[in-house]
Design a protein around this motif. Sequence first.
Motif, PDB file in Angstrom:
ATOM      1  N   CYS A  42     -25.902  31.172  26.706  1.00 24.34           N
ATOM      2  CA  CYS A  42     -24.864  32.194  26.565  1.00 24.34           C
ATOM      3  C   CYS A  42     -23.505  31.509  26.397  1.00 24.34           C
ATOM      4  O   CYS A  42     -23.227  30.515  27.077  1.00 24.34           O
ATOM      5  N   HIS A 102     -20.747  32.435  27.470  1.00 25.52           N
ATOM      6  CA  HIS A 102     -19.902  32.701  28.634  1.00 25.52           C
ATOM      7  C   HIS A 102     -20.022  31.596  29.679  1.00 25.52           C
ATOM      8  O   HIS A 102     -19.102  30.824  29.881  1.00 25.52           O
ATOM      9  N   LYS A 103     -21.171  31.493  30.316  1.00 19.88           N
ATOM     10  CA  LYS A 103     -21.374  30.495  31.383  1.00 19.88           C
ATOM     11  C   LYS A 103     -22.672  29.713  31.200  1.00 19.88           C
ATOM     12  O   LYS A 103     -23.185  29.122  32.141  1.00 19.88           O
ATOM     13  N   CYS A 137     -27.747  38.610  28.623  1.00 16.98           N
ATOM     14  CA  CYS A 137     -27.768  37.368  29.389  1.00 16.98           C
ATOM     15  C   CYS A 137     -28.140  37.683  30.838  1.00 16.98           C
ATOM     16  O   CYS A 137     -27.565  38.601  31.437  1.00 16.98           O
ATOM     17  N   HIS A 171     -24.713  37.282  33.604  1.00 19.64           N
ATOM     18  CA  HIS A 171     -23.594  38.224  33.721  1.00 19.64           C
ATOM     19  C   HIS A 171     -23.711  39.399  32.765  1.00 19.64           C
ATOM     20  O   HIS A 171     -22.721  40.069  32.478  1.00 19.64           O
ATOM     21  N   TRP A 224     -23.972  39.734  29.553  1.00 21.64           N
ATOM     22  CA  TRP A 224     -23.347  39.760  28.228  1.00 21.64           C
ATOM     23  C   TRP A 224     -24.397  40.181  27.217  1.00 21.64           C
ATOM     24  O   TRP A 224     -25.561  39.769  27.297  1.00 21.64           O
ATOM     25  N   ALA A 255     -21.379  38.002  20.541  1.00 19.15           N
ATOM     26  CA  ALA A 255     -21.300  38.762  21.788  1.00 19.15           C
ATOM     27  C   ALA A 255     -20.650  40.104  21.483  1.00 19.15           C
ATOM     28  O   ALA A 255     -19.773  40.203  20.622  1.00 19.15           O
ATOM     29  N   ASP A 281     -16.471  41.378  25.272  1.00 23.40           N
ATOM     30  CA  ASP A 281     -16.760  39.958  25.428  1.00 23.40           C
ATOM     31  C   ASP A 281     -16.596  39.259  24.090  1.00 23.40           C
ATOM     32  O   ASP A 281     -16.777  39.863  23.032  1.00 23.40           O
ATOM     33  N   GLY A 330     -17.389  35.560  21.829  1.00 23.25           N
ATOM     34  CA  GLY A 330     -18.154  34.328  21.746  1.00 23.25           C
ATOM     35  C   GLY A 330     -19.318  34.503  20.797  1.00 23.25           C
ATOM     36  O   GLY A 330     -19.590  35.606  20.316  1.00 23.25           O
TER      37      GLY A 330
END
Length: 105
Positions: free
Chosen positions: A48, A50-51, A67, A70, A72, A81, A85, A87
């Motif tokens: 992902c 994000h993290k 995901c 979190h 997403w 995304a 969000d 990305g």
Amino acid sequence: MERTLSRVLIGNYSELPERLGKTVIIGDKEIAVFKLANGKIRAIENRCPHKGGVLAEGMVSGEHIFCPMHNWKINVNNGQAQAPDEGCVGTYQVEVKNNSVYVLV
């Protein structure tokens, strides 16, 4: 200079679980492969934006993966995304021939 894509066999179409992810390692790439409810196969980067959540472990809904870290929502067709969000993950072309599934890398 144009790069040549390699076709890598990742398994049989009939053996891929529907609406569940499968992690595939090809060289230094970790790829999440999904068989959607409509029967299409999609392959995306398995992290992902994000993290770094493992997308192959996420929930599939239509043409999106959620995901597991979190929640997403990532589109499996273009890797984007869903807003708000931001990305993107890489996507990979997939070929199915005679029940064999290939990812092009």
